[in-house]
Design a protein around this motif. Structure first.
Motif, PDB file in Angstrom:
ATOM      1  N   ASP A 108      55.534  41.322  33.130  1.00 43.28           N
ATOM      2  CA  ASP A 108      54.591  40.962  34.186  1.00 43.28           C
ATOM      3  C   ASP A 108      53.688  39.835  33.703  1.00 43.28           C
ATOM      4  O   ASP A 108      52.883  40.030  32.777  1.00 43.28           O
ATOM      5  CB  ASP A 108      53.757  42.196  34.558  1.00 43.28           C
ATOM      6  CG  ASP A 108      52.849  41.954  35.753  1.00 43.28           C
ATOM      7  OD1 ASP A 108      52.755  40.795  36.209  1.00 43.28           O
ATOM      8  OD2 ASP A 108      52.222  42.918  36.231  1.00 43.28           O
ATOM      9  N   ALA A 110      51.089  38.851  34.865  1.00 42.24           N
ATOM     10  CA  ALA A 110      49.681  39.217  35.054  1.00 42.24           C
ATOM     11  C   ALA A 110      49.184  40.145  33.954  1.00 42.24           C
ATOM     12  O   ALA A 110      48.014  40.547  33.972  1.00 42.24           O
ATOM     13  CB  ALA A 110      49.493  39.881  36.420  1.00 42.24           C
ATOM     14  N   ALA A 111      50.046  40.487  32.999  1.00 43.64           N
ATOM     15  CA  ALA A 111      49.664  41.397  31.916  1.00 43.64           C
ATOM     16  C   ALA A 111      48.516  40.815  31.096  1.00 43.64           C
ATOM     17  O   ALA A 111      48.365  39.594  30.986  1.00 43.64           O
ATOM     18  CB  ALA A 111      50.861  41.684  31.021  1.00 43.64           C
ATOM     19  N   ARG A 112      47.743  41.679  30.497  1.00 40.83           N
ATOM     20  CA  ARG A 112      46.634  41.235  29.660  1.00 40.83           C
ATOM     21  C   ARG A 112      47.103  40.644  28.340  1.00 40.83           C
ATOM     22  O   ARG A 112      46.386  39.860  27.720  1.00 40.83           O
ATOM     23  CB  ARG A 112      45.689  42.415  29.388  1.00 40.83           C
ATOM     24  CG  ARG A 112      45.049  43.003  30.637  1.00 40.83           C
ATOM     25  CD  ARG A 112      44.225  44.241  30.291  1.00 40.83           C
ATOM     26  NE  ARG A 112      43.114  43.926  29.402  1.00 40.83           N
ATOM     27  CZ  ARG A 112      42.364  44.837  28.774  1.00 40.83           C
ATOM     28  NH1 ARG A 112      42.630  46.123  28.929  1.00 40.83           N
ATOM     29  NH2 ARG A 112      41.362  44.457  28.003  1.00 40.83           N
ATOM     30  N   ASP A 154      51.617  47.468  36.605  1.00 39.42           N
ATOM     31  CA  ASP A 154      50.166  47.566  36.438  1.00 39.42           C
ATOM     32  C   ASP A 154      49.746  46.632  35.302  1.00 39.42           C
ATOM     33  O   ASP A 154      50.136  46.851  34.144  1.00 39.42           O
ATOM     34  CB  ASP A 154      49.785  49.005  36.107  1.00 39.42           C
ATOM     35  CG  ASP A 154      48.289  49.204  35.939  1.00 39.42           C
ATOM     36  OD1 ASP A 154      47.545  48.198  35.971  1.00 39.42           O
ATOM     37  OD2 ASP A 154      47.858  50.354  35.759  1.00 39.42           O
ATOM     38  N   PRO A 155      48.978  45.590  35.582  1.00 42.48           N
ATOM     39  CA  PRO A 155      48.585  44.655  34.523  1.00 42.48           C
ATOM     40  C   PRO A 155      47.905  45.327  33.334  1.00 42.48           C
ATOM     41  O   PRO A 155      47.972  44.803  32.211  1.00 42.48           O
ATOM     42  CB  PRO A 155      47.633  43.684  35.238  1.00 42.48           C
ATOM     43  CG  PRO A 155      48.055  43.744  36.670  1.00 42.48           C
ATOM     44  CD  PRO A 155      48.476  45.161  36.905  1.00 42.48           C
ATOM     45  N   GLU A 156      47.252  46.448  33.557  1.00 42.26           N
ATOM     46  CA  GLU A 156      46.588  47.148  32.459  1.00 42.26           C
ATOM     47  C   GLU A 156      47.597  47.756  31.486  1.00 42.26           C
ATOM     48  O   GLU A 156      47.294  47.947  30.316  1.00 42.26           O
ATOM     49  CB  GLU A 156      45.681  48.255  33.011  1.00 42.26           C
ATOM     50  CG  GLU A 156      44.464  47.746  33.746  1.00 42.26           C
ATOM     51  CD  GLU A 156      43.485  47.060  32.814  1.00 42.26           C
ATOM     52  OE1 GLU A 156      43.342  47.499  31.647  1.00 42.26           O
ATOM     53  OE2 GLU A 156      42.854  46.072  33.234  1.00 42.26           O
ATOM     54  N   TYR A 160      53.855  40.962  28.735  1.00 46.65           N
ATOM     55  CA  TYR A 160      54.559  39.732  29.096  1.00 46.65           C
ATOM     56  C   TYR A 160      55.123  39.143  27.813  1.00 46.65           C
ATOM     57  O   TYR A 160      54.411  39.033  26.810  1.00 46.65           O
ATOM     58  CB  TYR A 160      53.613  38.753  29.772  1.00 46.65           C
ATOM     59  CG  TYR A 160      54.285  37.557  30.402  1.00 46.65           C
ATOM     60  CD1 TYR A 160      55.306  37.722  31.329  1.00 46.65           C
ATOM     61  CD2 TYR A 160      53.886  36.259  30.084  1.00 46.65           C
ATOM     62  CE1 TYR A 160      55.925  36.630  31.914  1.00 46.65           C
ATOM     63  CE2 TYR A 160      54.491  35.157  30.678  1.00 46.65           C
ATOM     64  CZ  TYR A 160      55.525  35.351  31.597  1.00 46.65           C
ATOM     65  OH  TYR A 160      56.129  34.264  32.182  1.00 46.65           O
ATOM     66  N   PRO A 196      46.872  34.860  29.598  1.00 43.94           N
ATOM     67  CA  PRO A 196      46.622  36.212  29.096  1.00 43.94           C
ATOM     68  C   PRO A 196      45.257  36.318  28.420  1.00 43.94           C
ATOM     69  O   PRO A 196      44.686  35.312  27.993  1.00 43.94           O
ATOM     70  CB  PRO A 196      47.741  36.399  28.071  1.00 43.94           C
ATOM     71  CG  PRO A 196      47.979  35.012  27.554  1.00 43.94           C
ATOM     72  CD  PRO A 196      47.804  34.104  28.746  1.00 43.94           C
TER      73      PRO A 196
END
Length: 273
Positions: A108, A110-112, A154-156, A160, A196
Motif C-alpha cells: 500500500d 499509503a503505508a507509513r 489499513d495504512p497503519e 510499501y 512515507p
C-alpha cells in the motif's frame, strides 16, 4: 568365470592385494607420439578469441544522456502510476533488456513505512513484484511479527516495498554503482510521491544509495539517520532477508531493529545516529 560377477570381483580384489594400482591396455601406447600429435594439433589450431565481457559499461556520453532522460521522465511523473509507466518505458539501462518484467513496487503506497531492497531476483522477475521469493517470505514473517502486512489496506498496518533497481541483474549479482546512479532519479521520485513517514533500507546496497557512501551494514544496522536523499525522513538501516537466510544466527539483530521500528511507529522518537 567370465560371466560370474562374484568371481570377477574376487579376481579384482586379489589383484589389489597384490599391489596392482593401474590398468593397462592389451597393446603398448607410445606416450611420446601422443604428446607430439597433441602439440602439432595445437600449433595449427586458430587462436581462440577471449570471451566478450558480460556487461560492458556504456560510454560516458551515453550514460550521461540516460541519466538526463531518467531525470526528465521522473520529474514529469505526477503520480505513482505515471512513475510506474515512466520506469517501464525507460530504455537507457541494459538490465531491462535481459529482464522479463519491470518490478516497481508492492503493498500500500499509503503505508507509513517504505521498505527499500536491492534488486529483483528470479521469482521477482517472473512475477513482477518485489520480495516474493524465499527472502520475501521471510520478510513477510518479519513484518507480521510487528503487526505489519503488505496486503493490508489499513495504512497503519500496511507496508510499501520497492527496490533501488526495477530489473533483475544477471545471476542475481549486486547492483552496480553505474546502474544505481542511472536509476536514482526514479527512486528519488518514488520516495517523494509515496511520501512515507519512515524509510527502511534492507541491506548494504540500498543503504549505500540512500546515504551516498559505501556502508558496512553488519556494523551500521540498527542505526537511525535522516539523510537528504530521503527528504530528511527517519531512515532505519537493517539486514537484508536474503542475508538472514544465509546467516540465521543474525536474525536476533534484525529482531531488535524491528522492535525499534515498532517503537517509533508507536510514537517513540527515533534514536539519534
Amino acid at each position: 568365470m567370465r560371466d560370474d560377477p562374484a568371481a570377477l570381483l574376487a579376481a579384482l580384489g586379489w589383484q589389489l592385494e597384490c599391489g596392482v594400482d593401474e590398468c593397462v591396455a592389451d597393446a603398448p601406447v607410445d606416450r611420446f607420439k601422443v604428446a607430439a600429435e597433441a602439440e602439432a594439433a595445437q600449433a595449427v589450431s586458430p587462436p581462440v578469441a577471449p570471451p566478450a565481457p558480460l556487461r560492458a559499461a556504456p560510454p560516458a556520453d551515453e550514460a550521461e544522456e540516460a541519466i538526463g532522460e531518467a531525470r526528465r521522465s521522473a520529474a514529469a511523473a505526477k503520480t505513482l502510476d505515471a512513475l510506474r509507466a515512466a520506469v517501464a518505458a525507460f530504455d537507457g539501462c541494459a538490465l531491462k533488456h535481459g529482464a522479463r518484467n519491470t518490478v516497481f513496487a508492492d503493498g500500500d503506497p499509503a503505508a507509513r513505512v517504505m521498505f527499500i531492497g536491492e534488486a529483483p531476483g528470479r521469482e521477482e522477475d517472473r512475477e513482477g513484484k518485489p520480495f516474493v521469493g524465499r527472502s520475501g517470505q521471510l520478510l513477510d514473517r518479519m513484518l507480521a511479527a510487528i503487526g505489519l502486512d503488505r496486503r493490508s489496506g489499513d495504512p497503519e498496518k500496511a507496508a510499501y516495498i520497492a527496490n533501488i533497481l526495477p530489473w533483475r541483474p544477471i545471476d542475481n549479482r549486486d547492483p552496480s554503482t553505474d546502474e544505481a546512479v542511472m536509476l536514482w532519479a526514479f527512486l528519488e521520485r518514488h520516495i517523494e510521491l509515496a511520501d512515507p513517514e519512515i524509510v527502511v533500507a534492507l541491506g548494504k546496497a540500498p543503504a549505500a544509495v540512500l546515504l551516498e557512501t559505501p556502508v558496512a551494514i553488519t556494523r551500521m544496522r540498527g542505526r537511525w539517520l535522516r539523510p537528504a536523499r530521503v527528504g530528511g525522513r527517519p531512515l532505519l538501516l537493517t539486514l537484508h532477508p536474503a542475508y538472514l537466510l544465509r546467516q540465521p544466527a543474525e536474525k536476533a539483530k534484525s529482531w531488535r531493529d524491528l522492535l525499534s521500528l515498532r517503537a517509533v511507529l508507536d510514537g517513540a522518537s527515533p534514536p539519534e545516529g
